[in-house]
Write a protein that holds these residues in place. Structure first.
Motif, PDB file in Angstrom:
ATOM      1  N   MET A 150       0.832  -1.206   0.000  1.00 51.36           N
ATOM      2  CA  MET A 150       0.000   0.000   0.000  1.00 51.36           C
ATOM      3  C   MET A 150       0.867   1.257   0.000  1.00 51.36           C
ATOM      4  N   LEU A 151       1.892   1.270   0.851  1.00 53.44           N
ATOM      5  CA  LEU A 151       2.716   2.465   0.991  1.00 53.44           C
ATOM      6  C   LEU A 151       3.637   2.687  -0.198  1.00 53.44           C
ATOM      7  N   HIS A 152       3.967   1.620  -0.920  1.00 48.17           N
ATOM      8  CA  HIS A 152       4.815   1.751  -2.106  1.00 48.17           C
ATOM      9  C   HIS A 152       4.006   1.899  -3.399  1.00 48.17           C
ATOM     10  N   HIS A 153       2.690   1.962  -3.313  1.00 49.76           N
ATOM     11  CA  HIS A 153       1.816   2.069  -4.490  1.00 49.76           C
ATOM     12  C   HIS A 153       1.951   0.862  -5.410  1.00 49.76           C
ATOM     13  N   THR A 154       2.145  -0.298  -4.837  1.00 54.89           N
ATOM     14  CA  THR A 154       2.222  -1.521  -5.633  1.00 54.89           C
ATOM     15  C   THR A 154       1.118  -2.507  -5.260  1.00 54.89           C
ATOM     16  N   ALA A 155       0.115  -2.057  -4.503  1.00 52.41           N
ATOM     17  CA  ALA A 155      -0.955  -2.949  -4.049  1.00 52.41           C
ATOM     18  C   ALA A 155      -2.003  -3.200  -5.127  1.00 52.41           C
ATOM     19  N   GLY A 156      -2.079  -2.328  -6.150  1.00 52.07           N
ATOM     20  CA  GLY A 156      -3.082  -2.490  -7.201  1.00 52.07           C
ATOM     21  C   GLY A 156      -4.447  -1.949  -6.842  1.00 52.07           C
ATOM     22  N   LEU A 157      -4.527  -1.127  -5.818  1.00 58.79           N
ATOM     23  CA  LEU A 157      -5.817  -0.598  -5.373  1.00 58.79           C
ATOM     24  C   LEU A 157      -6.388   0.433  -6.344  1.00 58.79           C
ATOM     25  N   ARG A 158      -7.678   0.338  -6.592  1.00 61.28           N
ATOM     26  CA  ARG A 158      -8.365   1.410  -7.313  1.00 61.28           C
ATOM     27  C   ARG A 158      -8.354   2.670  -6.453  1.00 61.28           C
ATOM     28  N   ASP A 159      -8.304   3.824  -7.106  1.00 67.09           N
ATOM     29  CA  ASP A 159      -8.180   5.084  -6.391  1.00 67.09           C
ATOM     30  C   ASP A 159      -9.530   5.522  -5.843  1.00 67.09           C
ATOM     31  N   THR A 171      14.223   5.184   1.164  1.00 70.67           N
ATOM     32  CA  THR A 171      14.815   4.044   0.473  1.00 70.67           C
ATOM     33  C   THR A 171      13.850   3.565  -0.604  1.00 70.67           C
ATOM     34  N   PRO A 172      14.212   3.616  -1.886  1.00 66.63           N
ATOM     35  CA  PRO A 172      13.296   3.183  -2.946  1.00 66.63           C
ATOM     36  C   PRO A 172      12.877   1.729  -2.771  1.00 66.63           C
ATOM     37  N   GLY A 173      11.648   1.437  -3.164  1.00 67.89           N
ATOM     38  CA  GLY A 173      11.116   0.090  -3.056  1.00 67.89           C
ATOM     39  C   GLY A 173      11.440  -0.744  -4.286  1.00 67.89           C
ATOM     40  N   THR A 174      10.960  -1.976  -4.251  1.00 70.02           N
ATOM     41  CA  THR A 174      11.134  -2.878  -5.385  1.00 70.02           C
ATOM     42  C   THR A 174       9.837  -3.629  -5.636  1.00 70.02           C
ATOM     43  N   PRO A 182      13.492  -2.231  -9.451  1.00 71.62           N
ATOM     44  CA  PRO A 182      13.440  -1.068  -8.558  1.00 71.62           C
ATOM     45  C   PRO A 182      12.379  -0.060  -8.994  1.00 71.62           C
ATOM     46  N   ILE A 183      11.836   0.651  -8.029  1.00 71.84           N
ATOM     47  CA  ILE A 183      10.960   1.783  -8.291  1.00 71.84           C
ATOM     48  C   ILE A 183      11.566   3.008  -7.614  1.00 71.84           C
TER      49      ILE A 183
END
Length: 552
Positions: free
Chosen positions: A131-140, A288-291, A297-298
């Motif tokens: 969720m915090l890295h914007h990789t969860a796939g959630l609709r806005d 620290t960038p996520g992956t 990497p992102i």
């Protein structure tokens, strides 16, 4: 029209001598105040504007106010004018989650449904970290509220947003496989903070961050009726030279809602530079960038984005809400921080802040300022016409490349657009440098690459298509989505399909190919039953995919 005289606060010594920055950082540079004022010349005594803070490791080097905080009463903007900083708020939400994780009250690897059982099966598929890295796939959820018929002027609560997200039956993509910016993850993070701590996000941050750092004017706004001293009113352009109030009555925290001023943000910049109150390990984790799940990497960390500007490492996050605009930006190696808060919807704080950086860090960059850099000359035989056309990536992901007779080559995708410049015979780039397009030799496809997303996207060219009158007529009807609790009507008027949703203006819809329609900023895929009759429309946009509306 004369420029509005800005309000200035600078260090006394620097008032007399100019502003020399820290040795080893910007030793040869001085802040040229006249040049900085010129950056903000568009904000006058008759317009909304911006407040600017420039810091060295939290020490205020320069404070300025440009334009008016309130047009009705002609109140000038000062360094103590309070603004809604929109998505720049996300860094504080992320910090609250990290603090609770440090206390052992949650884990970033917890599934969201562990703390928010309302999400049921959907929340078992993604973690707090995703969720915090914007990789969860959630609709806005912001877009979902609008699709449900809520206007920005309507009063909405956290319960409204949580119920809407709990009603969703799908995600935009499998968690961990992609980066896609979504406000939903940070709103849900705020709800988790409240459930785990037993306090509102504001109460928690006041106790653990804002008050310890002396950020006395900063708070998380979740009640639109509360009086906020010294807060600017937000505006959008209205007519050739006029403005209209552009405020929201939505009351959800987490993804936004922090109210603050540039003087308080100097204290936050000081803590990021030299932590004295907050565990440095938490601040390092944020930066620290996520992956992705496959190790790609992102650029996004936890509430902050890490990239480079003109070759220099940068940490930053922008925000926009209603007519408010903001950016918080740091150049760690140069010990320079900035905050820019605006109440003018037409402003671009990131661009303005970069122009200030061009002045403050002159001589330290690896290339010329973006505003001055000459675009590369296109090859002599470059033909923009080979790019022009309509392309489809994943189902419903539409890219349109156009060329007007006297204008540049442009691209449009999911409601956004950009001018393009040539890098080669079959390679173009957005003028911002963020997006690159490579056209296949046969011209039937192109690959889109963004510098903030490690995953390239393949688009295939769509041939010209014209739906028959019978095809268009068969689509006419009412369509309902239980996921947003709203009905849309697809009509045929003077041979033009139009779509009307609750609280929205009627929008034209065009057929791009069989069973694919395009509206402003979205696409609709038609699904059919065994007899070939249309039974549903599937809505896709940049931040919301796969939302089904069933024909009634």
């Amino acid at each position: 029209m004369p420029a509005f005289t800005p309000r200035l606060r600078a260090l006394p010594l620097l008032m007399a001598t100019g502003l020399a920055l820290a040795a080893g950082a910007t030793r040869a540079a001085e802040l040229d105040i006249a040049k900085i004022d010129a950056v903000f010349a568009a904000f006058t005594q008759d317009t909304p504007g911006c407040a600017l803070g420039v810091y060295r490791e939290g020490q205020v080097l320069l404070e300025r106010g440009y334009g008016l905080a309130d047009l009705n009463h002609r109140v000038p903007i000062t360094p103590e004018t309070v603004f809604d900083i929109g998505s720049s708020s996300k860094q504080f939400t992320a910090l609250a989650v990290l603090m609770l994780a440090k206390e052992g009250k949650l884990s970033l690897q917890d599934k969201a449904a562990k703390h928010l059982p309302e999400l049921k099966d959907l929340g078992q598929r993604f973690t707090i970290d995703q969720m915090l890295h914007h990789t969860a796939g959630l609709r806005d959820y912001n877009e979902l509220l609008l699709l449900a018929g809520r206007d920005m002027g309507d009063v909405t609560s956290s319960d409204d947003a949580l119920r809407l997200l709990a009603a969703q039956q799908g995600l935009n993509f499998e968690p961990g496989t992609r980066f896609s910016y979504s406000n939903s993850g940070y709103f849900l993070a705020a709800m988790i903070v409240e459930r785990v701590s037993g306090q509102s996000l504001d109460t928690f941050l006041q106790a653990h961050v804002f008050k310890p750092l002396g950020m006395t004017a900063t708070h998380v706004r979740t009640d639109h009726t509360v009086v906020v001293p010294h807060r600017a009113t937000a505006y959008r352009p209205n007519g050739p030279a006029g403005f209209a109030i552009d405020m929201s009555n939505w009351n959800q925290p987490g993804d936004g809602a922090v109210q603050t001023h540039v003087r308080d943000l100097a204290r936050w910049d000081a803590e990021l530079a030299q932590p004295k109150v907050i565990d440095p390990a938490l601040l390092k984790a944020m930066q620290t960038p996520g992956t992705l799940a496959d190790g790609s990497p992102i650029q996004y960390g936890l509430g902050l984005s890490m990239d480079r500007y003109r070759g220099l490492p940068r940490v930053q996050h922008g925000g926009a809400w209603g007519g408010y605009r903001a950016v918080v930006m740091r150049f760690p190696a140069q010990h320079l921080g900035m905050a820019l808060t605006c109440n003018a919807a037409q402003s671009s704080p990131t661009t303005l802040a970069q122009r200030v950086a061009d002045i403050a860090l002159a001589g330290q960059f690896q290339d010329a300022p973006v505003a001055q850099a000459a675009p590369p000359a296109p090859p002599a035989d470059f033909d923009p016409g080979v790019f022009v056309g309509l392309y489809e990536g994943e189902p419903g992901d539409i890219l349109r490349i156009e060329k007007q007779a006297s204008g540049p080559l442009t691209m449009r995708r999911a409601g956004g657009g950009a001018a393009l410049r040539a890098l080669g015979l079959r390679r173009v780039q957005s003028t911002s440098g963020i997006t690159q397009l490579d056209l296949a030799d046969d011209g039937k496809s192109l690959t889109l690459t963004r510098n903030d997303d490690p995953k390239p996207v393949l688009f295939k060219r769509l041939p010209e298509y014209r739906a028959s009158a019978a095809e268009r007529g068969a689509l006419v009807g009412r369509y309902y989505s239980g996921e947003v609790g709203a009905e849309w009507t697809l009509s045929l008027k003077q041979d033009q399909l139009t779509l009307k949703g609750p609280g929205a203006e009627e929008a034209p819809v065009s057929a791009l190919k069989a069973d694919l329609l395009e509206g402003p900023g979205f696409s609709l895929q038609v699904t059919r039953d065994a007899k070939g009759q249309p039974v549903a429309l599937v809505y896709d946009s940049a931040r919301t995919r796969g939302l089904k509306f069933v024909k009634r």
